[in-house]
Write a protein that holds these residues in place. Structure first.
Motif, PDB file in Angstrom:
ATOM      1  N   GLU A 163       0.865  -1.179   0.000  1.00 20.24           N
ATOM      2  CA  GLU A 163       0.000   0.000   0.000  1.00 20.24           C
ATOM      3  C   GLU A 163       0.900   1.226   0.000  1.00 20.24           C
ATOM      4  OE1 GLU A 163      -4.072   0.628   1.993  1.00 20.24           O
ATOM      5  OE2 GLU A 163      -2.611   1.462   3.415  1.00 20.24           O
ATOM      6  N   ARG A 164       0.726   2.061  -0.980  1.00 18.83           N
ATOM      7  CA  ARG A 164       1.565   3.239  -1.142  1.00 18.83           C
ATOM      8  C   ARG A 164       0.709   4.464  -1.407  1.00 18.83           C
ATOM      9  NH1 ARG A 164       7.056   2.790  -2.547  1.00 18.83           N
ATOM     10  NH2 ARG A 164       7.964   1.107  -1.314  1.00 18.83           N
ATOM     11  N   LYS A 165       1.287   5.611  -1.087  1.00 18.18           N
ATOM     12  CA  LYS A 165       0.704   6.883  -1.460  1.00 18.18           C
ATOM     13  C   LYS A 165       1.247   7.230  -2.843  1.00 18.18           C
ATOM     14  CE  LYS A 165      -0.130  11.271   0.898  1.00 18.18           C
ATOM     15  NZ  LYS A 165       0.327  12.129   2.009  1.00 18.18           N
ATOM     16  N   PHE A 166       0.356   7.587  -3.745  1.00 13.77           N
ATOM     17  CA  PHE A 166       0.859   7.903  -5.074  1.00 13.77           C
ATOM     18  C   PHE A 166       0.128   9.120  -5.630  1.00 13.77           C
ATOM     19  CE2 PHE A 166      -2.772   5.262  -5.898  1.00 13.77           C
ATOM     20  CZ  PHE A 166      -3.300   5.704  -7.102  1.00 13.77           C
ATOM     21  N   ILE A 167       0.758   9.731  -6.622  1.00 13.43           N
ATOM     22  CA  ILE A 167       0.197  10.930  -7.250  1.00 13.43           C
ATOM     23  C   ILE A 167      -0.124  10.649  -8.710  1.00 13.43           C
ATOM     24  CG2 ILE A 167       1.312  12.601  -5.729  1.00 13.43           C
ATOM     25  CD1 ILE A 167       3.413  13.037  -7.949  1.00 13.43           C
ATOM     26  N   ILE A 168      -1.147  11.327  -9.195  1.00 15.01           N
ATOM     27  CA  ILE A 168      -1.436  11.366 -10.625  1.00 15.01           C
ATOM     28  C   ILE A 168      -1.510  12.840 -11.003  1.00 15.01           C
ATOM     29  CG2 ILE A 168      -3.052  10.767 -12.465  1.00 15.01           C
ATOM     30  CD1 ILE A 168      -4.006   8.446 -10.778  1.00 15.01           C
ATOM     31  N   LEU A 169      -0.562  13.277 -11.808  1.00 10.78           N
ATOM     32  CA  LEU A 169      -0.514  14.683 -12.206  1.00 10.78           C
ATOM     33  C   LEU A 169      -1.589  14.968 -13.248  1.00 10.78           C
ATOM     34  CD1 LEU A 169       3.355  15.081 -12.579  1.00 10.78           C
ATOM     35  CD2 LEU A 169       1.954  15.696 -10.603  1.00 10.78           C
ATOM     36  N   GLN A 170      -2.118  16.162 -13.192  1.00  8.39           N
ATOM     37  CA  GLN A 170      -3.127  16.558 -14.170  1.00  8.39           C
ATOM     38  C   GLN A 170      -2.492  17.157 -15.417  1.00  8.39           C
ATOM     39  OE1 GLN A 170      -5.993  18.991 -12.133  1.00  8.39           O
ATOM     40  NE2 GLN A 170      -6.621  17.347 -10.761  1.00  8.39           N
ATOM     41  N   GLU A 171      -1.204  17.470 -15.309  1.00  6.33           N
ATOM     42  CA  GLU A 171      -0.452  17.924 -16.490  1.00  6.33           C
ATOM     43  C   GLU A 171       1.010  17.536 -16.311  1.00  6.33           C
ATOM     44  OE1 GLU A 171       0.418  22.539 -15.149  1.00  6.33           O
ATOM     45  OE2 GLU A 171      -1.321  22.094 -16.387  1.00  6.33           O
ATOM     46  N   ARG A 172       1.727  17.424 -17.423  1.00  6.24           N
ATOM     47  CA  ARG A 172       3.134  17.022 -17.370  1.00  6.24           C
ATOM     48  C   ARG A 172       3.934  18.022 -16.532  1.00  6.24           C
ATOM     49  NH1 ARG A 172       6.045  17.000 -22.985  1.00  6.24           N
ATOM     50  NH2 ARG A 172       4.273  15.639 -23.452  1.00  6.24           N
ATOM     51  N   GLN A 173       4.859  17.492 -15.700  1.00  7.67           N
ATOM     52  CA  GLN A 173       5.658  18.380 -14.853  1.00  7.67           C
ATOM     53  C   GLN A 173       7.116  17.946 -14.842  1.00  7.67           C
ATOM     54  OE1 GLN A 173       4.434  19.673 -11.024  1.00  7.67           O
ATOM     55  NE2 GLN A 173       2.250  19.431 -11.442  1.00  7.67           N
ATOM     56  N   PRO A 174       8.029  18.910 -14.636  1.00 11.83           N
ATOM     57  CA  PRO A 174       9.458  18.580 -14.542  1.00 11.83           C
ATOM     58  C   PRO A 174       9.758  17.775 -13.280  1.00 11.83           C
ATOM     59  CG  PRO A 174       9.129  20.931 -14.951  1.00 11.83           C
ATOM     60  CD  PRO A 174       7.797  20.356 -14.595  1.00 11.83           C
ATOM     61  N   ILE A 175      10.802  16.946 -13.357  1.00  9.04           N
ATOM     62  CA  ILE A 175      11.357  16.319 -12.156  1.00  9.04           C
ATOM     63  C   ILE A 175      12.758  16.863 -11.958  1.00  9.04           C
ATOM     64  CG2 ILE A 175       9.982  14.220 -12.210  1.00  9.04           C
ATOM     65  CD1 ILE A 175      12.354  12.776 -13.442  1.00  9.04           C
ATOM     66  N   TYR A 176      13.135  17.011 -10.700  1.00  9.02           N
ATOM     67  CA  TYR A 176      14.410  17.633 -10.357  1.00  9.02           C
ATOM     68  C   TYR A 176      15.252  16.690  -9.514  1.00  9.02           C
ATOM     69  CZ  TYR A 176      11.881  21.865 -11.680  1.00  9.02           C
ATOM     70  OH  TYR A 176      11.138  22.807 -12.369  1.00  9.02           O
ATOM     71  N   MET A 177      16.562  16.795  -9.702  1.00 11.57           N
ATOM     72  CA  MET A 177      17.530  16.110  -8.864  1.00 11.57           C
ATOM     73  C   MET A 177      18.197  17.161  -7.992  1.00 11.57           C
ATOM     74  SD  MET A 177      20.988  14.161 -10.152  1.00 11.57           S
ATOM     75  CE  MET A 177      21.645  15.710 -10.814  1.00 11.57           C
ATOM     76  N   LYS A 178      18.453  16.817  -6.743  1.00  3.55           N
ATOM     77  CA  LYS A 178      19.126  17.749  -5.846  1.00  3.55           C
ATOM     78  C   LYS A 178      20.590  17.394  -5.760  1.00  3.55           C
ATOM     79  CE  LYS A 178      18.635  19.963  -1.322  1.00  3.55           C
ATOM     80  NZ  LYS A 178      17.888  19.952  -0.036  1.00  3.55           N
ATOM     81  N   ASP A 179      21.434  18.247  -6.323  1.00  7.95           N
ATOM     82  CA  ASP A 179      22.890  18.092  -6.227  1.00  7.95           C
ATOM     83  C   ASP A 179      23.387  19.306  -5.451  1.00  7.95           C
ATOM     84  OD1 ASP A 179      25.453  17.160  -6.558  1.00  7.95           O
ATOM     85  OD2 ASP A 179      25.643  17.800  -8.629  1.00  7.95           O
ATOM     86  N   THR A 180      24.194  20.141  -6.046  1.00  7.09           N
ATOM     87  CA  THR A 180      24.540  21.400  -5.397  1.00  7.09           C
ATOM     88  C   THR A 180      23.368  22.376  -5.484  1.00  7.09           C
ATOM     89  OG1 THR A 180      25.577  22.102  -7.466  1.00  7.09           O
ATOM     90  CG2 THR A 180      27.004  21.146  -5.790  1.00  7.09           C
ATOM     91  N   ALA A 181      22.452  22.122  -6.427  1.00  6.96           N
ATOM     92  CA  ALA A 181      21.213  22.886  -6.575  1.00  6.96           C
ATOM     93  C   ALA A 181      20.180  21.959  -7.193  1.00  6.96           C
ATOM     94  CB  ALA A 181      21.451  24.112  -7.461  1.00  6.96           C
ATOM     95  N   PHE A 182      18.941  22.420  -7.319  1.00  7.30           N
ATOM     96  CA  PHE A 182      17.923  21.627  -8.004  1.00  7.30           C
ATOM     97  C   PHE A 182      18.169  21.704  -9.505  1.00  7.30           C
ATOM     98  CE2 PHE A 182      15.576  21.752  -4.018  1.00  7.30           C
ATOM     99  CZ  PHE A 182      14.973  20.504  -4.016  1.00  7.30           C
ATOM    100  N   LEU A 183      18.234  20.530 -10.134  1.00  8.75           N
ATOM    101  CA  LEU A 183      18.537  20.443 -11.555  1.00  8.75           C
ATOM    102  C   LEU A 183      17.463  19.627 -12.252  1.00  8.75           C
ATOM    103  CD1 LEU A 183      20.725  20.839 -13.842  1.00  8.75           C
ATOM    104  CD2 LEU A 183      21.606  18.602 -13.167  1.00  8.75           C
ATOM    105  N   LYS A 184      16.896  20.182 -13.308  1.00  4.25           N
ATOM    106  CA  LYS A 184      15.870  19.455 -14.059  1.00  4.25           C
ATOM    107  C   LYS A 184      16.518  18.329 -14.846  1.00  4.25           C
ATOM    108  CE  LYS A 184      12.451  19.908 -17.757  1.00  4.25           C
ATOM    109  NZ  LYS A 184      11.903  20.775 -18.828  1.00  4.25           N
ATOM    110  N   ILE A 185      16.015  17.098 -14.639  1.00  2.18           N
ATOM    111  CA  ILE A 185      16.580  15.947 -15.348  1.00  2.18           C
ATOM    112  C   ILE A 185      15.527  15.197 -16.161  1.00  2.18           C
ATOM    113  CG2 ILE A 185      18.502  15.628 -13.743  1.00  2.18           C
ATOM    114  CD1 ILE A 185      16.832  13.328 -12.481  1.00  2.18           C
ATOM    115  N   GLY A 186      14.313  15.735 -16.222  1.00  3.62           N
ATOM    116  CA  GLY A 186      13.291  15.076 -17.022  1.00  3.62           C
ATOM    117  C   GLY A 186      11.915  15.640 -16.727  1.00  3.62           C
TER     118      GLY A 186
END
Length: 412
Positions: free
Chosen positions: A41-64
């Motif tokens: 059993e998990r909590k999950f999201i369904i986006l209503q529109e496409r959204q960026p995903i970010y990786m946190k390195d030295t800053a937030f970086l869009k990776i997809g």
């Protein structure tokens, strides 16, 4: 009586139907688990529109970007972001218009990295091994992404507890990161040998090339996370290392690296630190000179100081003396070494000589990476304690350098 009989038959039929459905569900769940899934059993999201995903390195970086109308399990959240898994990494999606639900879903069990891929353009990740299937997400152009499995014509990524499929035709297999190793640097007019030495002119040409082509230098912790499949790095990322802590690298390499905004790793032989007085003057024509404690502080904006043993950097009949020492003796030396470089997570084996005892000793004292002098690329296929590098001396041509850093060197 007949009505009762008919109702009884209907009841029996209903029970049989429930048993069949339940048995089938159990069978499907068992098969899914065997294939690397389990029901949670998990909590999950369904986006209503496409959204960026970010990786946190030295800053937030869009990776997809993740696609709308697809469920993705989340592992956490704060006021601004949902947190998801991409392989072993945590990635972030800004909070916005999304449906958030809890339900039992089949989640992936096997998330160990298999290899990495390089994207040459924005790349689709499909819901199934079929170009006609739905889109789960998009990968950004110009990055190295860890993949968890390989299946015929597909590489498989794990995103939000979903397996996503990347066509092999759309990406290149990641050969690994270039890792450069330098030792001594002198102006060409002052060079008396090419052994472990590169001219200032050649070094400057190489660093200018990296800057002109927008290469990104990594720190040791970023490099480790890449090897572990916990960090997406650019395709033009590389690691610059120096062995021995020679004063010539302060005199000649440091200002060039700083000018270009590059960082580098310096592997320190700690018994040689402070051989000279603080504030020593560099003598290009004299014996080799080494850093002092004040140099380690002064140069820390460019150099990250790592381990190179305390007093095992010597040869006995052409063999590194560490190979004559017991594992316990090597551990004691490395512990002494780390007193000088307490934040070190990597080791460079003296002269590239090592054995099983040396590797175990490095692990025992908490070092996470060890560099050899074997030439090649650094990737996930080899042990983190047998990392390849490319030795840069005056004997290497500029063409060899560019071929290597661009990932085009072929190893026999």
């Amino acid at each position: 009586m007949r009505k009762v009989y008919i109702n009884g038959l209907l009841l029996v039929g209903l029970v049989i139907l429930i048993i069949v459905i339940y048995t089938k569900w159990i069978s499907v769940e068992t098969e899914a688990f065997a294939q690397g899934f389990q029901a949670e059993e998990r909590k999950f999201i369904i986006l209503q529109e496409r959204q960026p995903i970010y990786m946190k390195d030295t800053a937030f970086l869009k990776i997809g970007e993740i696609e709308a109308n697809q469920p993705f399990a989340i592992i956490g959240e704060d006021e601004a972001y949902y947190e998801l898994r991409l392989g072993k990494m945590t990635v972030f999606v800004r909070k916005g218009q999304a449906i958030v639900e809890k339900k039992k879903v089949m989640t992936a069990v096997h998330t160990e990295q298999h290899a990495a891929i390089k994207t040459q353009q924005k790349t689709i990740v499909y819901d199934a091994a079929n170009l006609q299937s739905a889109t789960l997400m998009y990968l950004e152009e110009g990055y190295r992404y860890p993949v968890v499995q390989e299946e015929k014509d597909w590489y498989i990524v794990n995103i939000g507890e979903r397996l996503g499929y990347v066509s092999k035709r759309s990406v290149a297999l990641d050969e690994g990161l270039p890792v450069l190793v330098y030792h001594h640097i002198l102006p060409k007019s002052l060079m008396k040998t090419t052994a472990s030495t590169i001219s200032l002119e050649a070094f400057e040409q190489q660093m200018d090339y990296l800057a002109d082509n927008k290469f990104k230098t990594l720190m040791a912790n970023q490099f480790y996370d890449y090897l572990e499949g916990r960090l997406v790095v650019p395709t033009n990322a590389l690691l610059i290392t120096f062995d021995d802590g020679l004063l010539s690298t302060k005199e000649y390499a440091y200002p060039i690296l700083k000018q270009h905004g590059f960082t580098a790793i310096q592997h320190i032989i700690s018994s040689r630190v402070n051989r000279a007085q603080e504030g020593q003057v560099f003598d290009a024509e004299g014996p080799l000179q080494f850093f002092t404690n004040s140099d380690l502080i002064e140069l820390a904006d460019v150099f990250q100081f790592e381990a190179h043993t305390y007093d095992l950097h010597s040869l006995n009949e052409g063999i590194g003396i560490a190979l004559e020492r017991s594992e316990e003796e090597i551990i004691m030396d490395l512990q002494h070494n780390r007193q000088q470089v307490p934040d070190a997570i990597s080791l460079a084996y003296p002269y590239g000589h090592y054995n099983e005892e040396f590797m175990r000793a490095a692990k025992e004292v908490g070092l996470l990476i060890a560099f050899t002098t074997v030439e090649g690329y650094a990737n996930m296929n080899a042990s983190n304690y047998e990392v390849c590098r490319f030795g840069m001396t005056e004997k290497k041509s500029f063409e060899q350098f560019t071929t290597y850093v661009n990932g085009n060197m072929i190893w026999q």
